[in-house]
Design an enzyme around this catalytic site. Structure first.
Site: not given
Ligand code: GAR
Length: 210
Positions: A13, A110
């Site tokens: 996302t 993050h």
């Molecule tokens: C997001 O919330 C990102 O901030 C987090 O994983 C999710 C990925 O969502 N990242 C971490 O925790 C890294 N330490 P997405 O694939 O829908 O962007």
């Protein structure tokens, strides 16, 4: 024009937020040139394909160690002439070869207000579970430069998000994405590509627009 690679592991996302910002002309002086996934079949790769962005897989399971995976990633990024690496939901800790190859040119998003709820073991939904279990009333998201320390690099942008009564980790995760991550990540990428970020020690200065 800075050539951007977005590294992903799952739903993507945040990648979508970058693609949408680019379509609105909001990634000034930047172009998403590649999406690299650590998992074959990640939905993020479909998002890339729909947007006409080349997608690649550098899968952790194909390498004996994090170091070998990192070296393969660096080789791919150099081959593609990438100037900015964005970790957008990338779930692996890279070894120092990455930071040495891209000093102050790797951004990570993050889902908490660093230095709270960050570091080894704090990723994805776990971050929100831990924030709820601790009982904080405010959380948020951080975009920072990546250095050798997990979630420890200089902070570029942060945005706070309220925790509400009855929140589950999933509900909170979505609110943090919608109210913070999807806004500050494209903004930070655009600032980088415009050459408006300067780093001195831990401090990031944001220059005024010309
Ligand atoms: C997001 O919330 C990102 O901030 C987090 O994983 C999710 C990925 O969502 N990242 C971490 O925790 C890294 N330490 P997405 O694939 O829908 O962007």
């Amino acid at each position: 024009m800075t050539r951007i690679a977005v590294l992903v592991s799952g739903g993507g996302t945040n990648l979508q937020a970058l693609i949408d910002a680019q379509a609105r002309g909001e990634l000034k002086n930047g172009e998403i040139a590649a999406v690299i996934s650590s998992k074959a079949g990640a939905y993020a790769l479909e998002r890339a394909e729909k947007a006409g962005i080349p997608g690649y897989v550098v899968a952790r399971k194909d390498f004996a160690s994090n170091r070998e995976m990192t070296q393969a990633l660096v080789a791919k990024l150099k081959e593609l002439d990438i100037g900015l690496v964005v970790l957008a939901g990338f779930m692996h800790i890279l070894t120092e070869e990455m930071v040495q190859s891209y000093p102050n040119a790797i951004l990570n998003v993050h889902p908490a207000l660093i230095p709270s709820f960050c570091g080894a073991g704090y990723y994805g939904l776990h971050v929100h579970e831990k924030a709820l279990a601790y009982g904080v009333k405010v959380t948020g998201a951080t975009v920072h430069f990546v250095n050798e320390e997990p979630d420890g690099g200089p902070i570029i942008l942060q945005k706070a998000v309220d925790i509400l009564p009855g929140d589950t980790p999933e509900v909170l995760q979505h609110r943090v994405m919608e109210q913070a991550e999807w806004i500050i990540l494209p903004k930070a990428v655009s600032l980088f590509c415009q050459g408006r970020l300067s780093v001195e020690g831990r401090i990031v200065q944001i220059k005024e627009e010309n």
